[in-house]
Structures are given as structure tokens and as C-alpha cells.
Scaffold this motif. Structure first.
Motif, short mmCIF file in Angstrom:
data_model
loop_
_atom_site.label_atom_id
_atom_site.label_comp_id
_atom_site.label_asym_id
_atom_site.label_seq_id
_atom_site.Cartn_x
_atom_site.Cartn_y
_atom_site.Cartn_z
N UNK A 77 20.93 3.27 -1.09
CA UNK A 77 21.68 4.61 -0.76
C UNK A 77 20.38 5.84 -0.58
N UNK A 78 19.44 5.23 -0.43
CA UNK A 78 18.28 6.16 0.04
C UNK A 78 17.77 7.03 -0.95
N UNK A 79 18.03 6.67 -2.35
CA UNK A 79 17.88 7.77 -3.50
C UNK A 79 16.47 7.06 -4.22
N UNK A 80 15.58 5.94 -3.85
CA UNK A 80 14.48 5.55 -4.60
C UNK A 80 13.42 6.77 -4.38
N UNK A 81 12.74 7.04 -5.25
CA UNK A 81 11.71 8.00 -5.20
C UNK A 81 10.42 7.35 -4.56
N UNK A 82 10.28 6.04 -4.52
CA UNK A 82 9.26 5.54 -3.76
C UNK A 82 9.64 5.01 -2.34
N UNK A 83 8.71 5.39 -1.45
CA UNK A 83 9.17 4.69 0.05
C UNK A 83 8.78 3.27 -0.09
N UNK A 84 9.09 2.94 1.21
CA UNK A 84 9.03 1.38 1.46
C UNK A 84 7.65 0.71 1.26
N UNK A 85 6.61 1.33 1.98
CA UNK A 85 5.30 0.87 1.71
C UNK A 85 4.63 1.11 0.76
N UNK A 86 5.07 1.90 -0.46
CA UNK A 86 4.67 2.10 -1.68
C UNK A 86 5.23 0.91 -2.54
N UNK A 87 6.45 0.50 -2.38
CA UNK A 87 6.76 -0.61 -3.15
C UNK A 87 6.40 -2.14 -2.52
N UNK A 88 6.21 -1.95 -1.32
CA UNK A 88 5.67 -3.22 -0.45
C UNK A 88 4.18 -3.41 -1.33
N UNK A 89 3.40 -2.32 -1.59
CA UNK A 89 1.90 -2.48 -2.02
C UNK A 89 2.14 -2.95 -3.26
N UNK A 90 3.06 -2.45 -4.15
CA UNK A 90 3.27 -2.94 -5.62
C UNK A 90 3.66 -4.36 -5.46
N UNK A 91 4.47 -4.74 -4.48
CA UNK A 91 4.76 -6.31 -4.70
C UNK A 91 3.60 -7.15 -4.41
N UNK A 92 2.71 -6.63 -3.31
CA UNK A 92 1.52 -7.43 -3.05
C UNK A 92 0.44 -7.55 -4.01
N UNK A 93 0.27 -6.31 -4.74
CA UNK A 93 -0.46 -6.28 -6.19
C UNK A 93 -0.21 -7.29 -7.09
N UNK A 94 1.22 -7.73 -7.07
CA UNK A 94 1.69 -8.70 -8.06
C UNK A 94 1.48 -10.17 -7.79
N UNK A 95 1.32 -10.55 -6.32
CA UNK A 95 1.02 -11.66 -6.05
C UNK A 95 -0.53 -12.07 -5.72
N UNK A 96 -1.33 -10.94 -5.69
CA UNK A 96 -2.84 -11.02 -5.31
C UNK A 96 -3.53 -11.91 -6.05
N UNK A 97 -3.38 -11.93 -7.47
CA UNK A 97 -4.06 -12.83 -8.21
C UNK A 97 -3.51 -14.47 -7.82
N UNK A 98 -2.31 -14.69 -7.50
CA UNK A 98 -2.01 -15.95 -7.31
C UNK A 98 -2.58 -16.46 -5.64
N UNK A 99 -2.49 -15.51 -4.66
CA UNK A 99 -2.66 -15.70 -3.34
C UNK A 99 -4.45 -16.20 -3.36
#
Length: 303
Positions: A77-99
Motif C-alpha cells: 500500500x506504498x506505506x513503507x518508510x524505506x524505498x525499494x533501493x534501500x531495501x534492496x541494499x539491505x537484502x544484498x548486505x545479508x547475502x554478501x558474506x555468502x556470495x
């Protein structure tokens, strides 16, 4: 229409569908409405529980966005305080040690919000999977899972730089098809032509208790070899690719695992690389104290 009863309107539409499309379509529509109501009902219940349990002075939005289901509703519903790219960055930070053990690192090359199939994320890998198809697959599934959980509005992902055989006529791209996590509420069935991996949460007793230790966990009848090195946990199929023996008694020398039967050595930190063979790595995510591992269909294959 202002003041109209939404419940009554939904009932009218369901009755109309039943008359025009038949009783079977009406039953399917009824089930769909029930599922949507349950989905939103669970979201509201979690919202109330989270806010009641939140420490005094905490940011209500931060409390709500930390919950995956409530966060998804805010995104929807477009109510999340973080935009798409901010959340994408957090997701990639989670997998960087694995990658780092499989592909080196990953950079964002862009986000195409006007793509016909929906928002398309473009990523670029630095490094390689050393030509290992199974390692390439783990990279694909791990990125897909992490992004789907934090940025479910992404419809598809293209990743440049994966070590795969090039397609005729062009630069290979790792195509990640859109699908939310398999355990997400209302997740659709997998697309035709291939089953996605099934992600499982591993309890603490199933994990190696310390660094430079191994443990074999059984998940749905599949033996998984878990290896804990400083800073990271790795998951592999419990089978030596050279002789077919299990690896539960394989000695660990620093970051190298040696098969007790054929003495083949494998680099645990770098996707299980050996001199002539390669361990079969499995997608693994460590997030918020939980360890989740994926079981692709390839586990059922023989040596």
C-alpha cells in the motif's frame, strides 16, 4: 461509492460471478476472498501485538517494518518508510558474506521501473563461481530469496557476470524469475518448468557449536553437511563428489575439508572447490539469529 458497505459489495460481485461463470468459479472466488481476509486479518493481529509489546519510546514504524508480513502489507500500500533501493541494499548486505565464497561480490547496476514485466533489478557480480553450475545455482537462489523477502515488488532480476555457458548470440545473464518466498502468505504455485528450492529453518542444535567445526543435519531425509568457519556458516550436500562417500567424518584442516575415503581436499570457504571435483553447495541465509537453508531438487540425484 462513498458510504457503500464493502462487505455487501463483495457479496454482490460474488453472486454475479456465480450466475455468469457457474458454481465452480463462485467456489474458487469464495476461497480467494477468505484467503485475502485471513491474510489481512493476520497482518492486523500482528500489528496490534507488535505495538503492544514495543518498548516505550520505540519508533512504531520501525517496529512494524521489522515484521516481514506487516512490512509486506506496508509495501503493498506504498506505506513503507524505506524505498525499494534501500531495501534492496539491505537484502544484498545479508547475502554478501555468502556470495563472497561463491561469486565475489554484487553491485547494483540499476532498477528499471518501466520494464513490461514489472520492476526489474539489474545486478553485476564481481568474481566468478569458478565454472561450477551448482555454485551458480546457489548464487541465483540466494539472491532471489533475499530480495524477495525485503523487496517483493521486484518482478525480475538480471545478474551479469555469472559463470555459465554463454547463450547463443549474446552475453549470458542470470535470469531470476519473480516469485515471493514459498512460505509467504498467498504465495502462488511455482512456475511451470521447474520447482523452486524449498527453504527450511535449522534449529540451533543442528548447527556446529563453534568455529572450525562440522555437523550433519537431516532435512526431509537429505543429509546436509554444515561447516562453521570464522564469520560464516556453509552448507553442502553430505557426499564426496569423487568417491561418493559421506563427509560426516571428514577432517577439517583450517578451511579445507578432506574426504576420509579418497583424501580429496575441498576449499570450504570458496564454494567447495577441489583439485578435480567440486562439493555441491546449498543456498544458506543467516538473518536475525535464524539459519535458513534451501533444498533444491538436485539433492535427489545420485553421485
Amino acid at each position: 461509492m462513498a458510504g457503500a458497505d464493502p462487505g455487501a459489495r463483495i457479496g454482490e460481485l460474488l453472486d454475479r460471478l456465480g450466475r455468469e461463470a457457474g458454481p465452480q468459479a463462485r467456489e474458487t472466488a469464495d476461497e480467494l476472498v477468505r484467503s485475502v481476509v485471513e491474510f489481512y486479518g493476520e497482518g492486523l493481529a500482528r500489528t496490534v501485538r507488535l505495538l503492544r509489546a514495543a518498548p516505550a519510546g520505540s519508533d512504531p514504524l520501525a517496529v512494524l517494518t521489522a515484521d516481514e508480513l506487516v512490512g509486506d502489507l506496508l509495501i503493498l500500500h506504498d506505506l513503507h518508510p524505506e524505498d525499494t533501493m534501500t531495501r534492496v541494499g539491505r537484502a544484498l548486505d545479508k547475502v554478501r558474506p555468502y556470495l563472497g565464497s561463491h561469486a565475489g561480490d554484487v553491485d547494483v547496476a540499476g532498477l528499471d521501473t518501466e520494464a513490461p514485466e514489472g520492476p526489474t533489478l539489474r545486478l553485476r557480480l564481481r568474481g566468478s563461481c569458478d565454472g561450477c553450475p551448482s555454485s551458480t545455482q546457489t548464487v541465483r537462489w540466494t539472491i532471489e530469496e533475499a530480495v524477495a523477502r525485503l523487496a517483493p515488488e521486484i518482478a525480475s532480476i538480471e545478474v551479469e557476470g555469472v559463470a555459465e555457458a554463454p547463450a547463443a548470440g549474446g552475453q549470458p545473464l542470470l535470469q531470476i524469475l519473480p516469485h515471493p518466498p514459498a512460505d509467504a502468505p498467498g504465495a502462488p504455485p511455482p512456475p511451470a518448468g521447474g520447482e523452486p528450492p524449498h527453504w527450511h529453518t535449522l534449529a540451533t542444535p543442528a548447527l556446529p557449536a563453534r568455529d572450525h567445526a562440522t555437523r550433519v543435519a537431516d532435512v526431509e531425509g537429505n543429509a546436509l553437511l554444515l561447516v562453521r568457519l570464522p564469520g560464516n556458516l556453509y552448507a553442502y550436500r553430505d557426499r564426496c563428489p569423487g568417491c561418493g562417500a559421506d563427509l560426516r567424518t571428514a577432517p577439517l584442516d583450517g578451511e579445507f575439508l578432506s574426504c576420509a575415503e579418497c583424501a580429496a581436499r575441498f576449499d570450504v570457504r570458496h564454494a567447495g572447490r577441489g583439485e578435480h571435483t567440486h562439493l555441491e553447495p546449498l543456498p544458506l541465509l543467516e538473518e536475525e539469529g535464524a539459519v535458513r537453508v534451501a533444498l533444491p531438487e538436485l539433492l535427489g540425484a545420485g553421485p
